[in-house]
Enzyme design. Structure first.
Site, PDB file in Angstrom:
ATOM      1  N   ARG A  61       0.548  51.264  -6.569  1.00 30.33           N
ATOM      2  CA  ARG A  61       0.371  49.884  -6.126  1.00 30.33           C
ATOM      3  C   ARG A  61       0.569  49.787  -4.621  1.00 30.33           C
ATOM      4  O   ARG A  61       0.014  48.907  -3.961  1.00 30.33           O
ATOM      5  CB  ARG A  61       1.338  48.948  -6.860  1.00 30.33           C
ATOM      6  N   TYR A 114     -19.715  31.801  -0.487  1.00 28.13           N
ATOM      7  CA  TYR A 114     -19.738  32.235  -1.876  1.00 28.13           C
ATOM      8  C   TYR A 114     -18.974  31.244  -2.755  1.00 28.13           C
ATOM      9  O   TYR A 114     -17.956  30.685  -2.330  1.00 28.13           O
ATOM     10  CB  TYR A 114     -19.123  33.632  -1.949  1.00 28.13           C
ATOM     11  N   ASP A 186     -16.827  37.041   6.546  1.00 29.14           N
ATOM     12  CA  ASP A 186     -17.221  37.774   5.346  1.00 29.14           C
ATOM     13  C   ASP A 186     -18.568  38.432   5.644  1.00 29.14           C
ATOM     14  O   ASP A 186     -19.575  37.756   5.834  1.00 29.14           O
ATOM     15  CB  ASP A 186     -17.341  36.804   4.167  1.00 29.14           C
ATOM     16  N   LYS A 211     -20.428  44.604  -4.430  1.00 30.10           N
ATOM     17  CA  LYS A 211     -21.861  44.336  -4.343  1.00 30.10           C
ATOM     18  C   LYS A 211     -22.616  45.499  -3.707  1.00 30.10           C
ATOM     19  O   LYS A 211     -22.605  46.605  -4.247  1.00 30.10           O
ATOM     20  CB  LYS A 211     -22.062  43.006  -3.630  1.00 30.10           C
TER      21      LYS A 211
END
Length: 272
Positions: A61, A114, A186, A211
């Protein structure tokens, strides 16, 4: 279009992480790593030791070799020294805005972001006392008119998803600098092969690796990198503490998929 050689970038990372001369780094599935000297544990938890400092791993983590490979590979594309990989693109956006803003702060954002980002800015962050004004990103004056004394961040997508509205990043960078704000971009839709937002003046760049970068619709990953190393460190701590860390398996799949990134991107461009 800026040239990027994925094989060369991956090879540079592989020279350090590849095992037994393998041409690609192996996946590290371990959640926990051996620390031979327990006296250094406090230093690891305090961030004084780690893979970026002395190759020390403890818990996935916090750090994982496979995650580190992908992070460095993406950083080679964006031209950054450090970065943070997250469990999704929305995780990257969330940790960024929650680190830059606190109760009472204000964000000015493009109105064509988005859908998940719009919901975060318009529905979830207001519950934490962080409010957003949405503006048309095609004119920097719209951002300037919305800035208040509590504004901390200008947020936009380089090219809007899915409207294709193009933001004037250099002009927004100057505006952010004038008002002592952080410009967050972004760059998912554009990718570093077409545009490097940090070079254009952004303070922080974000990607949904899910993506086009990974390219095969079989991973869920995000990426965020800041010019300021101190901000990068804060983003990493927040990601680890909030449980937004990326999956090593997804990182390995993304690394594999990105070997064909330049070919896939060029074909997408020609198709468009």
């Amino acid at each position: 279009m800026q040239e990027f050689n994925p094989e060369q970038a991956l090879w540079e990372v592989q020279r350090e992480f590849g095992e037994h001369g393998g041409v690609t780094p192996s996946i590290s599935r371990s959640s926990t790593f051996t620390v031979m000297d327990p006296r250094i544990m406090p230093e690891i938890f305090d961030g004084l030791r780690g893979p970026d400092k002395d190759g020390c791993f403890l818990y996935s983590r916090h750090f994982n070799p496979t995650l580190d490979v992908l992070s460095r590979y993406l950083s080679a594309m964006e031209g950054t020294e450090a970065a943070v990989c997250t469990a999704s693109g929305m995780a990257a956006i969330s940790c960024t805005l929650l680190q830059l803003c606190e109760y009472g702060d204000h964000i000015v954002s493009s109105d064509t972001v988005y859908g998940g980002t719009h919901a975060l800015l318009g529905e979830l962050l207001p519950k934490m006392g962080i409010h957003t004004t949405f503006v048309d990103p095609t004119a920097p004056k719209n951002f300037e008119a919305a800035i208040t004394e509590r504004t901390r961040v200008l947020y936009t997508e380089a090219v809007g998803n899915p409207t294709l509205k193009v933001a004037d990043i250099p002009a927004l960078a100057k505006l952010a600098d004038t008002h002592h704000l952080k410009l967050v971009v972004d760059n998912t839709f554009t990718t570093p092969r077409a545009y490097r937002a940090l070079e254009a003046g952004a303070d922080i760049v974000i990607h949904s690796v899910t993506k086009l970068l990974a390219g095969h619709s079989d991973v869920m990953l995000g990426y965020v990198a800041a010019k300021d190393r101190e901000i990068n460190d804060r983003l990493r701590v927040f990601t680890v503490t909030a449980g937004m860390s990326a999956s090593p398996f997804d990182c390995w799949l993304a690394e594999r998929g990105m070997l064909s990134f330049d070919l896939r991107f060029d074909r997408a461009q020609s198709t468009a």
